[in-house]
Design an enzyme around this catalytic site. Structure first.
Site, PDB file in Angstrom:
ATOM      1  N   MET A 155     -40.089  20.740  -7.192  1.00  0.00           N
ATOM      2  CA  MET A 155     -39.727  20.736  -8.610  1.00  0.00           C
ATOM      3  C   MET A 155     -40.567  21.673  -9.471  1.00  0.00           C
ATOM      4  O   MET A 155     -40.208  21.950 -10.610  1.00  0.00           O
ATOM      5  CB  MET A 155     -39.801  19.319  -9.168  1.00  0.00           C
ATOM      6  N   TYR A 156     -41.668  22.202  -8.947  1.00  0.00           N
ATOM      7  CA  TYR A 156     -42.482  23.119  -9.739  1.00  0.00           C
ATOM      8  C   TYR A 156     -41.681  24.396 -10.012  1.00  0.00           C
ATOM      9  O   TYR A 156     -41.241  25.087  -9.083  1.00  0.00           O
ATOM     10  CB  TYR A 156     -43.776  23.498  -9.011  1.00  0.00           C
ATOM     11  N   SER A 157     -41.516  24.715 -11.261  1.00  0.00           N
ATOM     12  CA  SER A 157     -40.718  25.883 -11.667  1.00  0.00           C
ATOM     13  C   SER A 157     -39.323  25.853 -11.052  1.00  0.00           C
ATOM     14  O   SER A 157     -38.726  26.887 -10.791  1.00  0.00           O
ATOM     15  CB  SER A 157     -41.425  27.203 -11.317  1.00  0.00           C
TER      16      SER A 157
END
Length: 327
Positions: A58-60
């Site tokens: 889910m990061y970036s």
């Protein structure tokens, strides 16, 4: 750089883990660095001997995994790296894009591997606890991910100790692959994990890799009571605002600054040294937005606090409600 076993496994990891939520695309969060700006940090970490890297799908919205995968391929060899990623939150929005259902786990691991450009991840972690999915469904799916060769080890992240204990017992009962690590919220400002989660991890041989050891920069020595503008991230970090900023938190931060001045080191080095040397901690997860700060954090491993210094930074702590487990 020193290396230690992750829990009771034979896996050797550096005493610091580079967290990569900061590296990806600023279109996700304004304080995130783009790929060109991010790559030097991964390269510098490798040069310092860090072999442990943590990201999440889910990061970036997946871009972090892409950036990390390409950088690691260029700056090191796959067999030399311990790469961790996570599953729970959505990368794209649809009905089954979130949580720990079998469907989401199976789609998520394939998506992560594709973005990373890797055949497997070393450590596959559940990012949060999913109270909408039976744990048997989640744990069997994770076991199947390991048996398919897509992950070597399993880890968990922030949850209540009773939930983690239940999951570990269920894995043992069914003969499924067990969790080997816990990535939990822990720093001088938030120490509630010492009550139940740390003793559980010690009893079960679980490695502890705390997130936010500097309290999202709150312990950097530049925070002012009543203000939230010390950095670009602080100005835009709504989640961090929900974790810290009580009067007692500022008391701890100010005490860290005092000890650092007396010792002739930086506040971030005092805060990191304290976490890194707590009983049971394997490798705190650090990040940085300047190369100088990354160098300073790594140098902080050599900072040794005396008993009096530890007492000074600990004694002003006030118990908190549980923070950081929210899905």
């Amino acid at each position: 750089m020193d290396y230690v076993r992750l829990g009771t496994t034979g896996l050797k990891v550096s005493r610091l883990c580079l967290g990569t939520m900061t590296y990806g695309t600023p279109s996700w969060r304004p304080w995130v660095l783009d790929e060109a700006t991010s790559r030097p940090f991964i390269k510098r970490a490798v040069e310092h001997g860090i072999n442990f890297f943590d990201t999440a799908d889910m990061y970036s919205r997946g871009v972090s995994e892409e950036v990390v995968g390409r950088a690691l391929k260029e700056f090191t060899r796959r067999e030399e790296v311990v790469l961790a990623t996570k599953v729970f939150y959505p990368v794209v929005a649809h009905q089954n894009s979130r949580g720990l259902s079998r469907k989401h786990i199976m789609a998520a691991i394939d998506g992560s591997l594709k973005r990373l450009g890797m055949d497997y991840v070393d450590l596959y972690q559940i990012h949060r606890y999913d109270d909408e999915t039976p744990i048997e469904e989640t744990l069997e799916a994770l076991h199947d991910v390991v048996k398919a060769g897509k992950a070597l080890y399993l880890g968990a992240s922030s949850m209540y100790a009773w939930q983690f204990a239940n999951m570990l017992a269920t894995q043992k009962r069914h003969g499924w692959t067990r969790f080997v690590s816990m990535q939990n919220h822990y720093n001088l400002v938030y120490r509630e994990e010492e009550r139940e989660m740390f003793p559980l991890c010690k009893a079960e041989g679980i490695g502890v890799i705390p997130w936010s050891p500097l309290a999202r920069g709150f312990l950097a020595g530049n925070r002012q009571r009543g203000a939230k503008d010390a950095s670009l991230r602080e100005r835009h970090d709504g989640y961090g605002h929900s974790l810290y900023y009580a009067d007692c938190d500022y008391d701890v931060a100010e005490r860290v600054v005092e000890v650092a001045k007396q010792k002739g080191v930086l506040p971030i080095q005092v805060a990191l040294s304290w976490v890194a040397n707590r009983p049971g901690v394997t490798a705190p997860i650090i990040s940085a937005t300047t190369l100088e700060q990354l160098d300073q954090l790594i140098a902080g491993l050599a900072v040794a606090l005396t008993d009096d210094e530890r007492k000074a930074v600990e004694e002003v702590y006030v118990p908190h409600p549980v923070l950081g487990n929210e899905p």
